[in-house]
Design a protein around this motif. Sequence first.
Motif, mmCIF file in Angstrom:
data_model
loop_
_atom_site.group_PDB
_atom_site.id
_atom_site.type_symbol
_atom_site.label_atom_id
_atom_site.label_comp_id
_atom_site.label_asym_id
_atom_site.label_seq_id
_atom_site.Cartn_x
_atom_site.Cartn_y
_atom_site.Cartn_z
ATOM 1 N N ALA A 68 0.756 -1.128 -0.106
ATOM 2 C CA ALA A 68 -0.157 0.028 -0.020
ATOM 3 C C ALA A 68 1.029 1.165 0.251
ATOM 4 O O ALA A 68 0.612 2.216 -0.782
ATOM 5 N N ALA A 69 1.974 1.291 0.605
ATOM 6 C CA ALA A 69 2.781 2.531 0.887
ATOM 7 C C ALA A 69 3.633 2.773 -0.562
ATOM 8 O O ALA A 69 3.583 3.867 -1.068
ATOM 9 N N VAL A 70 3.826 1.480 -1.088
ATOM 10 C CA VAL A 70 4.647 1.644 -2.441
ATOM 11 C C VAL A 70 3.529 2.182 -3.366
ATOM 12 O O VAL A 70 3.924 3.022 -4.139
ATOM 13 N N ALA A 71 2.342 1.973 -3.483
ATOM 14 C CA ALA A 71 1.320 2.429 -4.493
ATOM 15 C C ALA A 71 1.139 3.709 -4.335
ATOM 16 O O ALA A 71 1.118 4.506 -5.142
ATOM 17 N N VAL A 72 1.069 4.313 -2.918
ATOM 18 C CA VAL A 72 1.039 5.658 -2.709
ATOM 19 C C VAL A 72 2.257 6.554 -3.132
ATOM 20 O O VAL A 72 2.190 7.589 -3.775
ATOM 21 N N GLY A 73 3.442 5.792 -2.833
ATOM 22 C CA GLY A 73 4.462 6.545 -3.413
ATOM 23 C C GLY A 73 4.693 6.585 -4.917
ATOM 24 O O GLY A 73 5.069 7.840 -5.384
ATOM 25 N N LEU A 74 4.249 5.543 -5.618
ATOM 26 C CA LEU A 74 4.109 5.784 -6.920
ATOM 27 C C LEU A 74 3.181 6.739 -7.425
ATOM 28 O O LEU A 74 3.417 7.638 -8.330
ATOM 29 N N LEU A 75 2.066 6.936 -6.834
ATOM 30 C CA LEU A 75 1.070 7.873 -7.190
ATOM 31 C C LEU A 75 1.766 9.222 -6.918
ATOM 32 O O LEU A 75 1.494 10.239 -7.975
ATOM 33 N N VAL A 76 2.535 9.528 -5.896
ATOM 34 C CA VAL A 76 2.897 10.663 -5.470
ATOM 35 C C VAL A 76 4.082 10.975 -6.752
ATOM 36 O O VAL A 76 4.134 12.259 -7.073
ATOM 37 N N MET A 77 4.905 10.148 -7.008
ATOM 38 C CA MET A 77 5.921 10.320 -8.096
ATOM 39 C C MET A 77 5.441 10.647 -9.388
ATOM 40 O O MET A 77 5.621 11.637 -10.199
ATOM 41 N N ARG A 78 4.260 9.763 -9.461
ATOM 42 C CA ARG A 78 3.970 10.246 -11.200
ATOM 43 C C ARG A 78 3.140 11.497 -11.379
ATOM 44 O O ARG A 78 3.210 12.239 -12.249
ATOM 45 N N HIS A 79 2.250 11.755 -10.252
ATOM 46 C CA HIS A 79 1.626 12.844 -10.266
ATOM 47 C C HIS A 79 2.010 14.313 -9.741
ATOM 48 O O HIS A 79 1.736 15.311 -10.608
#
Length: 289
Positions: free
Chosen positions: A270-281
């Motif tokens: 779940a934390a990695v998913a949040v990290g990826l969203l932040v990096m992308r957007h």
Amino acid sequence: MATDTQTPSRASADRRQVWAGQARAFAERYARELFRNKVVLFWSVAFPVAFYLLTITVFIDTGAVPDTVVPYQKAGVAVSYGMFGAIVASLNSFGQQLAADFEADRYMQYRSLPLAPSADLAGRAVAGLALSVVAFVAVLVVAVPTGAAFSLRAAASVPVVVLAVLTFAVLWMMLAVVVATLVRDARYASVVTISIALGAYFLTGYNGTDPGAFAGPDWLLNWLPFTLATRLVSHNIVVFPDTGVLGSGSLLSVPSLSFGVGLLAATTLAAVAVGLLVMRHAVYGEVRP
């Protein structure tokens, strides 16, 4: 007129190869920056080691417990401070590095290049994991000559400890991505992240290794992912015999292996998913592969 005969599978393999190359390049760059920075090495590695030595020589009265227990008491303290070093490495040092890239406007350039935000995040994470592992192991290595006793509880203890340390570091790094993206100033990011690290460590009873110092219910320490990871590490490598004073095996009551590993895996994903969203957007400003 030339005809493009590249198959979909070949194109997919080429994309994976490009992604791997970008991730490797990011990892090498960030690793060089982290391991060549004396300030980072001091706070991530030297400071936890010094704090461990100061604690066992000044703050802990080893004369108050039987001599047979002292080696395991020191080992427990070493695990606690080793995980603290991993927090500093993965939260403070990692966050500062990302904030410094914002300050230097490096992402203005990155956004104009065909870079994958996930490759950037993966490369950063690999470098941060390397520093976190070094910070953790350094305290344990220093603790052995001081008399700390480490041993494995079972054969499964090795993968459990590795998983716990790695997921622990990834969780803090994903939090660092969020903090650095919001702050975008290396100095303020350092203040915020070190405050979080110290607060989380001390308010949870040294990452859950001293439940008596935690104001909340003991069961919560087995649900918070970072205290759970620390308790699993301590439970699996600090195994003392039954002395009749402290009971047998461990001071910490940890959950079953399946529950502990499952919870760590779920929270880390779940934390990695949040990290990826932040990096992308928020970091790259658009969705990229």
